[in-house]
Design an enzyme around this catalytic site. Structure first.
Site, mmCIF file in Angstrom:
data_model
loop_
_atom_site.group_PDB
_atom_site.id
_atom_site.type_symbol
_atom_site.label_atom_id
_atom_site.label_comp_id
_atom_site.label_asym_id
_atom_site.label_seq_id
_atom_site.Cartn_x
_atom_site.Cartn_y
_atom_site.Cartn_z
ATOM 1 N N MET A 30 0.867 -1.196 0.010
ATOM 2 C CA MET A 30 -0.020 0.114 0.051
ATOM 3 C C MET A 30 0.789 1.095 -0.003
ATOM 4 S SD MET A 30 -3.608 -0.956 1.869
ATOM 5 C CE MET A 30 -3.076 -0.405 3.500
ATOM 6 N N GLY A 31 2.148 0.900 -0.315
ATOM 7 C CA GLY A 31 2.956 2.125 -0.543
ATOM 8 C C GLY A 31 3.589 2.468 0.936
ATOM 9 N N TYR A 32 4.047 4.011 0.906
ATOM 10 C CA TYR A 32 4.863 4.552 1.838
ATOM 11 C C TYR A 32 5.772 3.480 2.541
ATOM 12 C CZ TYR A 32 5.173 8.578 5.007
ATOM 13 O OH TYR A 32 5.816 9.438 5.567
ATOM 14 N N GLY A 36 10.585 -2.995 5.763
ATOM 15 C CA GLY A 36 9.948 -4.282 5.696
ATOM 16 C C GLY A 36 9.366 -4.765 4.440
ATOM 17 N N HIS A 37 8.946 -3.490 3.478
ATOM 18 C CA HIS A 37 8.534 -3.715 2.156
ATOM 19 C C HIS A 37 9.584 -4.311 1.338
ATOM 20 C CE1 HIS A 37 5.648 -0.459 3.396
ATOM 21 N NE2 HIS A 37 4.657 -1.569 3.110
ATOM 22 N N GLN A 61 -10.301 -2.442 1.839
ATOM 23 C CA GLN A 61 -9.903 -2.996 2.901
ATOM 24 C C GLN A 61 -9.988 -2.273 4.251
ATOM 25 O OE1 GLN A 61 -6.044 -4.081 1.065
ATOM 26 N NE2 GLN A 61 -5.045 -3.727 3.221
ATOM 27 N N ASP A 150 1.862 -9.190 9.031
ATOM 28 C CA ASP A 150 0.419 -9.473 8.989
ATOM 29 C C ASP A 150 0.182 -11.093 8.702
ATOM 30 O OD1 ASP A 150 -0.889 -6.645 8.585
ATOM 31 O OD2 ASP A 150 0.799 -6.640 7.007
#
Lengths: 282, 282
Positions: A30-32, A36-37, A61, A150
């Site tokens: 979801m960007g930002y 981690g991403h 969501q 998650d």
């Protein structure tokens, strides 16, 4: 790095890549972006030829009282970070193209979406599984990587992929933490300096819990100790702290093969989650 | 003709065909083939290189009081007919592989599944859309053909494909009828000789209705005439006779661009459906 926002163009590009025999790795976000991403990109780099990252703040969501409007966004910074990390294609579709008026179709995973985060976030996972089904149909990936942060989402999506015979592998990559242990999250930037310090109780209580289990303490007592630590922390509103079998997410009062210990705590309206997966040798 | 029942084998074969640049045409059926099904094969023959027919009596689209157990089956006859008609691959998976214990995932199209057949068959369309999503993920078709006989099903599946960005074209092929006008259906074989004759009221009343509309009669009166013909037929239990915009399936009391006139009638427990699509030039 390619930048694509048109759905048909992306789908055509994916078809082309498949016809060329390229292996497509998919990192949904979801960007930002934070480390981690970006660590997810690393997780599919070796096994795939083309790395596609989607950046889409998925409205379906978020619940009506959730933080869709305040969810942080910075597409230019995200693009720079993605490029630097070796992403080949960034796909950032428009919300009105992804969910045009009159959309009627939902993908829903039952049962395992009704516990943990799903218990307080009605419709959240239905939004996640629906948007991921759409993204998978558009991007045609061979591999998709989800973050262990998650954990429930990873379990739900893995189940969906299996149940619907989607032809891809779901890879679950470990949680990336700040130096002091806080699990990385785009929401961390919304913590006040005071709450930021208090938020360490999530990772610390889980770490202590794991240590206690290793030392032979029973699961129930270890959970109770962790619960007390969280409840004694100023500003911490405990939403849940539970032990569940993984990936079936059934509640358990003893260690099974793989036991997920998951926690959700709110600090002044900012909802943080963390978890550990405890493996148990028989 | 290839015969495949293993899901992984079929998926691998489809991937292989795609990599070879072949265009895959998909004809989903529940078997017990008649000319209606076989005409669907013709509808994708010219545009596709490989014709795949699935034969699967899908338990999830039958209600608890419906005819799953008595639904006619004859795989050997079906294979012979499919081969004769030029099908390249028959895929007939096992129910326990398609829906193993513990399946939790459903694909659901809202609203347009709650009217017509959906009003009396709770969960029916959810079963249809879920199994077709699975079959599409397994067979990877470029084109899928549905029969106009199940007009609502065609509308629902077209909507699902669009909403979920499934990368295939849905083709809707015209109803095939017996010489006397009865729409072909695997269920016709379960009609008694007396009911078989009475069942002609479906096609005849629709044909008359279309004629009356062409002659300038208003939709409401034409529908009322058709309703009377059905209600006066011995053993005919009318379930619905409705005019709806196509493909949105909203009720309409006047002719729109495309108006679906759809009917469902039961004869001694055998449920028959038929429809016409009336195009209206403005």
């Amino acid at each position: 790095m390619e930048r694509i926002s048109n759905i048909q163009e992306m789908q055509k590009r994916a078809t082309e890549l498949r016809l060329q025999g390229k292996k497509i790795g998919f990192v949904p976000t979801m960007g930002y972006l934070h480390e981690g991403h970006l660590s997810l990109v690393d997780a599919v780099r070796k096994s795939c030829d083309v790395l596609v990252m989607s950046i889409f703040v998925n409205p379906t969501q978020f619940g009506p009282n959730e933080d869709l409007d305040t969810y942080p966004r910075d597409i230019e910074r995200d693009e720079a970070l993605a490029k630097e990390r070796g992403v080949d294609i960034v796909f950032y579709p428009h919300a009105e193209d992804m969910f045009p008026d009159g959309s009627l179709t939902w993908v829903n995973v039952e049962k395992i979406t009704e516990v943990l985060c799903g218990a307080s976030r009605a419709g959240h996972f239905r939004g996640v599984t629906t948007v991921l089904t759409k993204l998978i149909n558009i991007l045609k990936p061979h591999e998709m990587v989800m973050g262990q942060k998650d954990a429930q989402q990873a379990a739900v999506v893995t189940k969906m992929v299996e149940d619907l015979n989607m032809d891809l592998d779901v890879i679950v990559a470990p949680i990336v933490r700040e130096d002091d242990g806080l699990a990385m999250s785009s929401r961390n930037t919304r913590l006040s300096p005071e709450n930021r310090k208090q938020a360490l109780v999530l990772s610390r209580s889980l770490k202590d819990l794991k240590k206690e289990l290793n030392e032979g303490l029973d699961l129930k007592s270890a959970l109770e100790n962790a619960r007390q630590k969280i409840e004694l922390t100023a500003n911490a509103q405990l939403e849940y702290l539970e032990a569940r079998r993984y990936p079936s997410l059934e509640l358990t009062d003893r260690l099974t093969d793989r036991t997920l210990i998951a926690v959700a705590v709110k600090f002044a309206g900012v909802r943080l989650i963390d978890n550990i997966l405890v493996k148990h040798e028989k």
